[in-house]
Design an enzyme around this catalytic site. Sequence first.
Site, short mmCIF file in Angstrom:
data_model
loop_
_atom_site.label_atom_id
_atom_site.label_comp_id
_atom_site.label_asym_id
_atom_site.label_seq_id
_atom_site.Cartn_x
_atom_site.Cartn_y
_atom_site.Cartn_z
N ARG A 11 0.80 -1.22 0.00
CA ARG A 11 0.00 0.00 0.00
C ARG A 11 0.84 1.27 0.00
O ARG A 11 0.58 2.19 -0.78
CB ARG A 11 -0.91 0.05 1.25
CG ARG A 11 -2.19 -0.69 1.14
CD ARG A 11 -2.54 -1.32 2.46
NE ARG A 11 -1.57 -2.36 2.73
CZ ARG A 11 -1.68 -3.60 2.25
NH1 ARG A 11 -2.74 -3.94 1.60
NH2 ARG A 11 -0.74 -4.51 2.46
N THR A 12 1.80 1.35 0.89
CA THR A 12 2.50 2.63 1.06
C THR A 12 3.31 2.96 -0.19
O THR A 12 3.21 4.08 -0.73
CB THR A 12 3.41 2.58 2.31
OG1 THR A 12 2.64 2.05 3.39
CG2 THR A 12 3.91 3.96 2.68
N LYS A 21 26.40 -3.95 -1.45
CA LYS A 21 27.87 -3.87 -1.55
C LYS A 21 28.45 -3.17 -0.32
O LYS A 21 29.64 -2.88 -0.27
CB LYS A 21 28.26 -3.06 -2.79
CG LYS A 21 27.76 -3.63 -4.10
CD LYS A 21 28.17 -2.67 -5.23
CE LYS A 21 27.34 -2.92 -6.47
NZ LYS A 21 27.41 -1.76 -7.38
N ARG A 43 11.19 3.75 3.52
CA ARG A 43 10.82 2.75 4.53
C ARG A 43 12.07 1.95 4.85
O ARG A 43 12.79 1.51 3.94
CB ARG A 43 9.72 1.81 4.03
CG ARG A 43 9.50 0.65 4.99
CD ARG A 43 8.28 -0.15 4.66
NE ARG A 43 7.07 0.61 4.95
CZ ARG A 43 5.85 0.09 4.85
NH1 ARG A 43 5.68 -1.17 4.48
NH2 ARG A 43 4.79 0.82 5.14
N HIS A 91 4.86 5.70 11.59
CA HIS A 91 4.36 5.58 10.21
C HIS A 91 3.42 6.76 9.99
O HIS A 91 2.20 6.61 9.91
CB HIS A 91 3.64 4.24 10.05
CG HIS A 91 3.39 3.81 8.64
ND1 HIS A 91 3.56 4.65 7.55
CD2 HIS A 91 2.97 2.62 8.13
CE1 HIS A 91 3.25 3.99 6.44
NE2 HIS A 91 2.90 2.75 6.77
#
Length: 305
Positions: free
Chosen positions: A53-54, A82, A103, A131
């Site tokens: 969703r986000t 890396k 995120r 959030h």
Amino acid sequence: MNFKGKDIISLRDFKKEEIEYILQKASEVKEGRHSNSLKGKVLASLFFEPSTRTRLSFEAAMTLLGGNFFGIADPQSSSTQKGETLKDTIKTISGYCDVIAIRHPFEGAARASADVTEIPIINAGDGSNQHPTQTLLDLYTIKEQFGSLDGLNIGLLGDLKYGRTVHSLSMALSFYNVKLFMISPELLKMPIHYAQYLENKGIKYTETQNIFDVGQDLDILYVTRIQRERFGDLQEYEKVAGSYKINLEVLDKLNKKIKIMHPLPRVDEIDDSVDKTDNAIYFEQAHNGIPVRQAILGLVTGAIQ
Ligand code: CP
């Protein structure tokens, strides 16, 4: 109100009037105003943890207002593999875009990102911490349903320990005249610093392990998934897995007008049979991610005033 260049990191940084302003702009966007306002703007959507969703609503929000996006959806394919540090990644990508939504599994990752760039950073979820854009769409959905955020009895059910959505939401609700009901197994109680925050703000809340203790009094039940990925010890997870489930039988014993919310994804905590009831609003809630994130992107880039 000028949001241009602002980071959206934590509800701790917000004033009530700023929240109200974003919700107002989201309504305007939903009414069709501000079309094409993000033309020429570019979003970097950097997701170092899974999301449906986000990430997709941020990307859709950008596209629908005429902007563009690029991003990392799979950290395995980026140079973090890396050994590149998050700070170097952010410093580099800042030169490619106007705004970054990030995120990350580590609490504080969004704040650390904001420290190394001048362009706005939007926290799309940092570990168990915050959030904020989910909270803004939750508030928007509640306001749309009830007309106001004041005078409501709101139950937060489930993983209040690790659930970042309920951490942000409870902080935001402290600006309003609400009663909160924390419903969770003992192991998943709201962390003491959030409880303390609410107490300091004068918010009344009740704690219980049993939904039926309070279910008749609730206007809203905000259900959360148990955040399996946050448990250090999976044996602890097994102790609480499946410990609550909203199905038609349970729903029948709650306030008949109750609205059931959930940030999604769900696992087994709301039965599919609840979806077709008038009580279920969690898919409308998810869809409100578009206007709310459009408003946020527009405001922080200066494209919407
Ligand atoms: N509500 C939410 O954050 O969903 P995703 O994890 O799918 O983005």
